[in-house]
Enzyme design. Structure first.
Site, PDB file in Angstrom:
ATOM      1  N   LYS A  13      95.903 -18.017  26.157  1.00  0.00           N
ATOM      2  CA  LYS A  13      94.436 -18.039  26.271  1.00  0.00           C
ATOM      3  C   LYS A  13      93.763 -16.960  25.450  1.00  0.00           C
ATOM      4  O   LYS A  13      92.647 -17.155  24.958  1.00  0.00           O
ATOM      5  CB  LYS A  13      94.009 -17.904  27.737  1.00  0.00           C
ATOM      6  CG  LYS A  13      94.377 -19.120  28.545  1.00  0.00           C
ATOM      7  CD  LYS A  13      93.409 -19.358  29.661  1.00  0.00           C
ATOM      8  CE  LYS A  13      93.638 -20.757  30.196  1.00  0.00           C
ATOM      9  NZ  LYS A  13      92.566 -21.312  30.924  1.00  0.00           N
ATOM     10  N   LYS A  24      91.435 -29.085  29.795  1.00  0.00           N
ATOM     11  CA  LYS A  24      89.968 -29.109  29.757  1.00  0.00           C
ATOM     12  C   LYS A  24      89.462 -28.525  28.453  1.00  0.00           C
ATOM     13  O   LYS A  24      88.369 -28.837  28.012  1.00  0.00           O
ATOM     14  CB  LYS A  24      89.403 -28.239  30.891  1.00  0.00           C
ATOM     15  CG  LYS A  24      89.762 -28.681  32.279  1.00  0.00           C
ATOM     16  CD  LYS A  24      89.385 -27.601  33.310  1.00  0.00           C
ATOM     17  CE  LYS A  24      90.072 -27.835  34.639  1.00  0.00           C
ATOM     18  NZ  LYS A  24      89.992 -26.733  35.579  1.00  0.00           N
ATOM     19  N   LYS A  44      99.666 -29.797  26.121  1.00  0.00           N
ATOM     20  CA  LYS A  44      99.362 -30.385  27.432  1.00  0.00           C
ATOM     21  C   LYS A  44      97.909 -30.880  27.472  1.00  0.00           C
ATOM     22  O   LYS A  44      97.059 -30.385  26.722  1.00  0.00           O
ATOM     23  CB  LYS A  44      99.691 -29.418  28.567  1.00  0.00           C
ATOM     24  CG  LYS A  44      98.830 -28.231  28.629  1.00  0.00           C
ATOM     25  CD  LYS A  44      99.095 -27.393  29.864  1.00  0.00           C
ATOM     26  CE  LYS A  44      98.023 -26.330  29.880  1.00  0.00           C
ATOM     27  NZ  LYS A  44      97.876 -25.535  31.007  1.00  0.00           N
TER      28      LYS A  44
HETATM   29  P1  TYM Z   1      93.750 -25.001  36.663  1.00  0.00           P
HETATM   30  O1  TYM Z   1      92.360 -25.070  37.150  1.00  0.00           O
HETATM   31  O2  TYM Z   1      93.984 -24.666  35.225  1.00  0.00           O
HETATM   32  O3  TYM Z   1      94.499 -26.345  36.940  1.00  0.00           O
HETATM   33  C1  TYM Z   1      94.503 -26.907  38.238  1.00  0.00           C
HETATM   34  C2  TYM Z   1      95.834 -27.572  38.543  1.00  0.00           C
HETATM   35  O4  TYM Z   1      96.072 -28.623  37.594  1.00  0.00           O
HETATM   36  C3  TYM Z   1      97.366 -28.454  37.032  1.00  0.00           C
HETATM   37  N1  TYM Z   1      97.350 -28.966  35.645  1.00  0.00           N
HETATM   38  C4  TYM Z   1      98.208 -29.881  35.186  1.00  0.00           C
HETATM   39  N2  TYM Z   1      99.198 -30.555  35.773  1.00  0.00           N
HETATM   40  C5  TYM Z   1      99.867 -31.454  35.004  1.00  0.00           C
HETATM   41  N3  TYM Z   1      99.580 -31.692  33.686  1.00  0.00           N
HETATM   42  C6  TYM Z   1      98.581 -31.030  33.065  1.00  0.00           C
HETATM   43  N4  TYM Z   1      98.294 -31.288  31.796  1.00  0.00           N
HETATM   44  C7  TYM Z   1      97.842 -30.075  33.820  1.00  0.00           C
HETATM   45  N5  TYM Z   1      96.795 -29.260  33.512  1.00  0.00           N
HETATM   46  C8  TYM Z   1      96.512 -28.586  34.658  1.00  0.00           C
HETATM   47  C9  TYM Z   1      97.611 -26.964  37.073  1.00  0.00           C
HETATM   48  O5  TYM Z   1      99.000 -26.666  36.992  1.00  0.00           O
HETATM   49  C10 TYM Z   1      97.025 -26.602  38.410  1.00  0.00           C
HETATM   50  O6  TYM Z   1      97.934 -26.853  39.456  1.00  0.00           O
HETATM   51  N6  TYM Z   1      95.582 -20.647  38.160  1.00  0.00           N
HETATM   52  C11 TYM Z   1      95.247 -21.965  38.638  1.00  0.00           C
HETATM   53  C12 TYM Z   1      94.259 -21.963  39.776  1.00  0.00           C
HETATM   54  C13 TYM Z   1      94.683 -21.083  40.906  1.00  0.00           C
HETATM   55  C14 TYM Z   1      95.742 -21.310  41.810  1.00  0.00           C
HETATM   56  C15 TYM Z   1      95.732 -20.208  42.694  1.00  0.00           C
HETATM   57  C16 TYM Z   1      96.672 -22.332  41.971  1.00  0.00           C
HETATM   58  C17 TYM Z   1      94.092 -19.901  41.235  1.00  0.00           C
HETATM   59  N7  TYM Z   1      94.733 -19.379  42.317  1.00  0.00           N
HETATM   60  C18 TYM Z   1      96.650 -20.087  43.743  1.00  0.00           C
HETATM   61  C19 TYM Z   1      97.596 -22.201  43.004  1.00  0.00           C
HETATM   62  C20 TYM Z   1      97.587 -21.111  43.879  1.00  0.00           C
HETATM   63  C21 TYM Z   1      94.636 -22.729  37.471  1.00  0.00           C
HETATM   64  O7  TYM Z   1      94.150 -22.169  36.544  1.00  0.00           O
HETATM   65  O8  TYM Z   1      94.617 -24.041  37.593  1.00  0.00           O
END
Ligand code: TYM
Length: 344
Positions: free
Chosen positions: A122, A209, A206
């Site tokens: 990032k 967004k 991947k």
């Molecule tokens: P975020 O908002 O980037 O993504 C949310 C969830 O979607 C999953 N994801 C995917 N899964 C499969 N294929 C993809 N291309 C793909 N893109 C995104 C992510 O793995 C995630 O599960 N850090 C986390 C948010 C968070 C969190 C936490 C999660 C903050 N605190 C505590 C679990 C526990 C995040 O940025 O997700």
């Protein structure tokens, strides 16, 4: 729940996860996270939050952040999370997250954070200009998880490293403060179809967004025509589908589309190939488009209905925040005592 609770932890099983309110939710978020949340709410006490504190590690327009937060909550509800079963809340409404994160900042080591690949991805070449929050982001994530003593964390593959760091922080805290077994060592639940959905335009990246091309992803709010068109235009190769998953190894686009079909249909890629072996993409893509529209259409419709009624979403978030605070406060009080803070 098929997965075992982490060994040597006597507490109860708890599921926790979250999604950042940073823009359109896509198929990767849905299959990698939301579908699992919905399934796991029936298997253990479940906390699912909107990660707005994490969102601001990169600039978010204040005029839009509240709406983005409601949109994630709407997606949770539309995907099938039941607020009577799961606790759904905005992260910033439970201030204990930030307080515990500070304490964990003093437990985690710089060397551990230096190994986090998401920060490298990032911040790119512009590391000096990245926010300090982006760097310590995984520490806040550990606080999110451990504040509720969560044992199982459903996430996509890209978050596995952060859950592993959470285990390291939990173990070091338990050791440093002489509290064996106080925090559980949580398990990431990241396996299976849907854990890593790739871009429709370039299967080496991947689905995300942040990809500037909207054609690279299917948004949960896309209408049926847009979904069908994006699948029709998805990059593929000229070969027919093979008989075994092994033969997909060097065909990332084919592997991705078969994986999407499998995840949407609740099957394995091997099962999908049994049905489609020998077929070309000319036959497979329309079937995939029909399936995607059938599964995602109702989710998008329900999201739009909910977003037209912010008061209903706010009611869910307010009630969830209250429940989450009640669960979080005792942990923070115990942690402050263990650390030795005055008055704790
Ligand atoms: P975020 O908002 O980037 O993504 C949310 C969830 O979607 C999953 N994801 C995917 N899964 C499969 N294929 C993809 N291309 C793909 N893109 C995104 C992510 O793995 C995630 O599960 N850090 C986390 C948010 C968070 C969190 C936490 C999660 C903050 N605190 C505590 C679990 C526990 C995040 O940025 O997700």
């Amino acid at each position: 729940m098929t997965e075992q609770a982490p060994a040597a932890y006597a507490g109860k099983r708890r599921v926790l996860s979250g999604v950042k309110p940073t823009g359109d939710l896509h198929l990767g978020n849905y299959l990698g996270a939301l579908v699992k949340f919905t399934r796991m709410q029936h298997e253990a006490e479940t906390f699912i939050f909107v990660a707005d504190l994490h969102a601001i590690t990169e600039w978010q327009d204040p005029a839009k952040l509240t709406a983005q937060t409601r949109e994630i909550a709407a997606a949770y509800l539309a995907a099938g999370l039941d607020p009577k079963i799961a606790t759904i809340f905005p992260q910033s409404a439970v201030t204990e997250h930030a307080e515990l994160a500070w304490i964990f900042n003093c437990v985690a080591r710089v060397g551990w954070l230096d190994r986090m690949t998401q920060f490298k991805d990032k911040s790119g070449k512009n590391k000096e200009k990245a926010s300090v929050g982006l760097y310590t982001y995984p520490v806040l994530q550990a606080a999110d998880i451990l504040l509720y003593k969560a044992t199982h964390v459903p996430v996509g593959d890209d978050q596995k490293q952060h859950v592993e760091l959470t285990r390291d922080i939990a173990a070091k805290f338990n050791h440093d403060f002489d509290a064996p077994g106080y925090f559980p060592l949580p398990e990431p639940i990241h396996q299976g179809a849907g854990a890593r959905i790739m871009s429709l335009r370039d299967a080496s990246e991947k689905m995300s967004k942040s990809n500037p091309s909207d054609a690279a992803r299917i948004n949960l709010t896309d209408d049926a025509d847009a979904v069908a068109q994006k699948i029709r235009k998805a990059k593929t190769d000229p070969l027919p589908l093979p008989e075994t998953v092994d033969e997909l190894k060097d065909r990332p686009e084919a592997q991705n589309l078969v994986g999407i079909y499998a995840a949407l249909d609740g099957r394995t890629s091997a099962e999908v190939l049994t049905e489609f072996a020998g077929e070309g993409f000319g036959a497979f893509k329309p079937r995939l488009a029909d399936l995607a529209v059938a599964k995602l259409g109702p989710v998008g419709t329900e999201m739009r209905r909910l977003m037209a009624d912010p008061a209903e979403i706010d009611k869910v978030l307010a009630a969830g925040a209250e429940r989450a605070r009640a669960a979080a406060a005792p942990t923070l009080a115990e942690v402050k005592k263990l650390v030795g803070f005055w008055g704790a």
